[in-house]
Scaffold this motif. Structure first.
Motif, PDB file in Angstrom:
ATOM      1  N   VAL A  87      66.271  44.204  44.206  1.00  0.00           N
ATOM      2  CA  VAL A  87      66.089  43.153  45.217  1.00  0.00           C
ATOM      3  C   VAL A  87      64.811  43.378  46.007  1.00  0.00           C
ATOM      4  O   VAL A  87      64.027  42.449  46.231  1.00  0.00           O
ATOM      5  CB  VAL A  87      67.313  43.102  46.158  1.00  0.00           C
ATOM      6  N   SER A  88      64.548  44.653  46.411  1.00  0.00           N
ATOM      7  CA  SER A  88      63.352  44.875  47.230  1.00  0.00           C
ATOM      8  C   SER A  88      62.088  44.781  46.381  1.00  0.00           C
ATOM      9  O   SER A  88      61.028  44.430  46.915  1.00  0.00           O
ATOM     10  CB  SER A  88      63.421  46.190  47.997  1.00  0.00           C
ATOM     11  N   GLY A  89      62.197  45.045  45.075  1.00  0.00           N
ATOM     12  CA  GLY A  89      61.054  44.823  44.194  1.00  0.00           C
ATOM     13  C   GLY A  89      60.734  43.347  44.100  1.00  0.00           C
ATOM     14  O   GLY A  89      59.567  42.942  44.153  1.00  0.00           O
ATOM     15  N   VAL A  97      57.449  49.978  51.383  1.00  0.00           N
ATOM     16  CA  VAL A  97      58.212  51.192  51.691  1.00  0.00           C
ATOM     17  C   VAL A  97      59.636  51.056  51.160  1.00  0.00           C
ATOM     18  O   VAL A  97      60.183  51.993  50.567  1.00  0.00           O
ATOM     19  CB  VAL A  97      58.208  51.447  53.223  1.00  0.00           C
ATOM     20  N   ASP A  98      60.245  49.866  51.373  1.00  0.00           N
ATOM     21  CA  ASP A  98      61.602  49.613  50.877  1.00  0.00           C
ATOM     22  C   ASP A  98      61.684  49.852  49.387  1.00  0.00           C
ATOM     23  O   ASP A  98      62.557  50.563  48.896  1.00  0.00           O
ATOM     24  CB  ASP A  98      61.987  48.140  51.104  1.00  0.00           C
ATOM     25  N   PHE A  99      60.743  49.227  48.649  1.00  0.00           N
ATOM     26  CA  PHE A  99      60.818  49.278  47.192  1.00  0.00           C
ATOM     27  C   PHE A  99      60.628  50.697  46.679  1.00  0.00           C
ATOM     28  O   PHE A  99      61.437  51.202  45.895  1.00  0.00           O
ATOM     29  CB  PHE A  99      59.771  48.351  46.573  1.00  0.00           C
ATOM     30  N   VAL A 100      59.555  51.366  47.160  1.00  0.00           N
ATOM     31  CA  VAL A 100      59.269  52.725  46.688  1.00  0.00           C
ATOM     32  C   VAL A 100      60.421  53.655  47.069  1.00  0.00           C
ATOM     33  O   VAL A 100      60.892  54.452  46.255  1.00  0.00           O
ATOM     34  CB  VAL A 100      57.923  53.221  47.264  1.00  0.00           C
ATOM     35  N   GLY A 101      60.908  53.531  48.318  1.00  0.00           N
ATOM     36  CA  GLY A 101      61.994  54.381  48.777  1.00  0.00           C
ATOM     37  C   GLY A 101      63.256  54.198  47.952  1.00  0.00           C
ATOM     38  O   GLY A 101      63.858  55.176  47.494  1.00  0.00           O
ATOM     39  N   LEU A 109      72.051  51.614  45.211  1.00  0.00           N
ATOM     40  CA  LEU A 109      70.625  51.716  45.518  1.00  0.00           C
ATOM     41  C   LEU A 109      69.763  51.138  44.398  1.00  0.00           C
ATOM     42  O   LEU A 109      68.681  50.603  44.662  1.00  0.00           O
ATOM     43  CB  LEU A 109      70.229  53.163  45.782  1.00  0.00           C
ATOM     44  N   ALA A 110      70.252  51.246  43.142  1.00  0.00           N
ATOM     45  CA  ALA A 110      69.489  50.669  42.028  1.00  0.00           C
ATOM     46  C   ALA A 110      69.431  49.149  42.168  1.00  0.00           C
ATOM     47  O   ALA A 110      68.379  48.530  41.946  1.00  0.00           O
ATOM     48  CB  ALA A 110      70.118  51.067  40.699  1.00  0.00           C
ATOM     49  N   ILE A 111      70.563  48.545  42.582  1.00  0.00           N
ATOM     50  CA  ILE A 111      70.584  47.096  42.815  1.00  0.00           C
ATOM     51  C   ILE A 111      69.643  46.745  43.970  1.00  0.00           C
ATOM     52  O   ILE A 111      68.846  45.797  43.895  1.00  0.00           O
ATOM     53  CB  ILE A 111      72.021  46.625  43.126  1.00  0.00           C
ATOM     54  N   SER A 112      69.709  47.555  45.040  1.00  0.00           N
ATOM     55  CA  SER A 112      68.843  47.327  46.202  1.00  0.00           C
ATOM     56  C   SER A 112      67.368  47.453  45.821  1.00  0.00           C
ATOM     57  O   SER A 112      66.522  46.719  46.345  1.00  0.00           O
ATOM     58  CB  SER A 112      69.221  48.328  47.283  1.00  0.00           C
ATOM     59  N   ASN A 172      68.112  39.384  52.209  1.00  0.00           N
ATOM     60  CA  ASN A 172      68.112  40.333  53.319  1.00  0.00           C
ATOM     61  C   ASN A 172      69.511  40.835  53.596  1.00  0.00           C
ATOM     62  O   ASN A 172      69.727  42.026  53.754  1.00  0.00           O
ATOM     63  CB  ASN A 172      67.549  39.668  54.583  1.00  0.00           C
ATOM     64  N   LYS A 173      70.469  39.889  53.633  1.00  0.00           N
ATOM     65  CA  LYS A 173      71.860  40.284  53.892  1.00  0.00           C
ATOM     66  C   LYS A 173      72.390  41.145  52.751  1.00  0.00           C
ATOM     67  O   LYS A 173      73.064  42.144  52.977  1.00  0.00           O
ATOM     68  CB  LYS A 173      72.730  39.035  54.058  1.00  0.00           C
ATOM     69  N   GLY A 174      72.079  40.730  51.518  1.00  0.00           N
ATOM     70  CA  GLY A 174      72.561  41.466  50.337  1.00  0.00           C
ATOM     71  C   GLY A 174      72.044  42.888  50.328  1.00  0.00           C
ATOM     72  O   GLY A 174      72.814  43.829  50.103  1.00  0.00           O
ATOM     73  N   SER A 175      70.745  43.058  50.630  1.00  0.00           N
ATOM     74  CA  SER A 175      70.205  44.417  50.579  1.00  0.00           C
ATOM     75  C   SER A 175      70.710  45.246  51.746  1.00  0.00           C
ATOM     76  O   SER A 175      70.885  46.456  51.623  1.00  0.00           O
ATOM     77  CB  SER A 175      68.677  44.400  50.519  1.00  0.00           C
TER      78      SER A 175
END
Lengths: 199, 199
Positions: free
Chosen positions: B188-190, B130-134, B182-185, B52-55
């Motif tokens: 993580v969200s995936g 939503v996080d992952f798709v966005g 954003l690619a890293i994020s 959570n903190k990382g993203s």
């Protein structure tokens, strides 16, 4: 008195009869838990098989589409200024189409092999990682090459439409559909990678 | 003979003594399983907090970088042909930078809120989706706008270097770094999305 269980059951004392009530509860308890475990495992297997087939089909499509893009771009030579290799955008498009053809072709072969043969447990985690990183990087490269080639083609088609610009446009759309299928494949292999570690 | 367990333990017969050996095993067994379960849950919580903190940090960086790209592109007007709005590539770069600024800004706000407040369990799955798709769509759009703007800038800088081409180049690199974060994020969200369903 040869069977200790039988002896305990037929004993009228309070002590052993209290002990005798525990074994049935102890035996019956694991049954629903075991049933639940087995059904969840088979559901998991079915889902994994579906994902394996799905990603194989996605890679097959991506292979066909990037092969088409590669062939159309490479044969897009109509003399004079209408040669694809005069423009860095089209050279980039060609390079990425070749890379994508090789990558998706090799991946499809590996996955067809994995469907027929017994899987190696040890290599699964590494291959899932390679799948995910490869799909993700390849789809970024494909969308990048498509985006680079579109403005040039747009500008050319404002002036005139000919065989050269039409071929470029079709190669671009092939690469774009290859990107779409690989993006879906990247999502599936990302899911497979993250659930892999809990087996 | 008031305590049946004690009676079974002190009984010299083969039957009850064989039964008496099972309760300790039955009692001791769950202890390591429980300990393992608790430690794995706390490990999971720690990992989730780290993610959570990382993203949140990744989204904060992406917000700053796309804001910079937006400002640099929007102020890139030096008169005559050196206006960004003469070129569709730079208009596209600006549009995506604005979108990315809005998206990452709102996401960062939502995640800061989520860190301080009690989370709503029901909405977690939807918000992870939503996080992952966005993140994924936004990173594809960013790499696409970067790739579209690079060839034009390259061609201009072959002729001459001036404030216009330099600003374009810096806006492009800001958008590229926003893409990387954003690619890293998105990865993580995936991961968060795919582990969410097993809680």
């Amino acid at each position: 008195m040869s069977n200790p269980d039988e002896a305990a059951t037929h004993n009228g004392d309070a002590g052993p009869s209290a002990m005798a009530f525990t074994p049935p509860a102890y035996v019956e308890n694991p049954t629903p838990a075991l049933g639940f475990g087995v059904s969840s495992i088979t559901r998991r297997w079915k889902r994994e098989e579906l994902f394996n087939k799905g990603s194989l089909i996605a890679r097959g499509f991506a292979f066909l589409l990037s092969l088409l893009s590669f062939i159309i771009t490479a044969s897009n030579k109509h003399g004079d200024w209408r040669n694809f290799d005069n423009y860095e955008e089209y050279r980039y498009l060609l390079a990425i189409a070749i890379l994508s053809t090789l990558y998706t072709g090799i991946q499809a072969l590996i996955h067809v092999n994995a469907l027929w043969n017994v899987k190696q447990i040890l290599n699964q985690r590494i291959s899932a990682m390679v799948d995910f990183v490869g799909d993700q990087v390849m789809s970024y490269l494909l969308i990048s090459s498509v985006s680079a080639a579109i403005p040039l083609t747009n500008r050319m088609r404002e002036g005139q439409d000919n065989a050269f610009t039409d071929s470029s446009a079709s190669a671009i759309s092939m690469s774009f559909f290859a990107f779409l299928t690989l993006a879906i494949s990247a999502v599936v292999s990302g899911y497979k990678l993250s659930t892999q570690s809990y087996i």
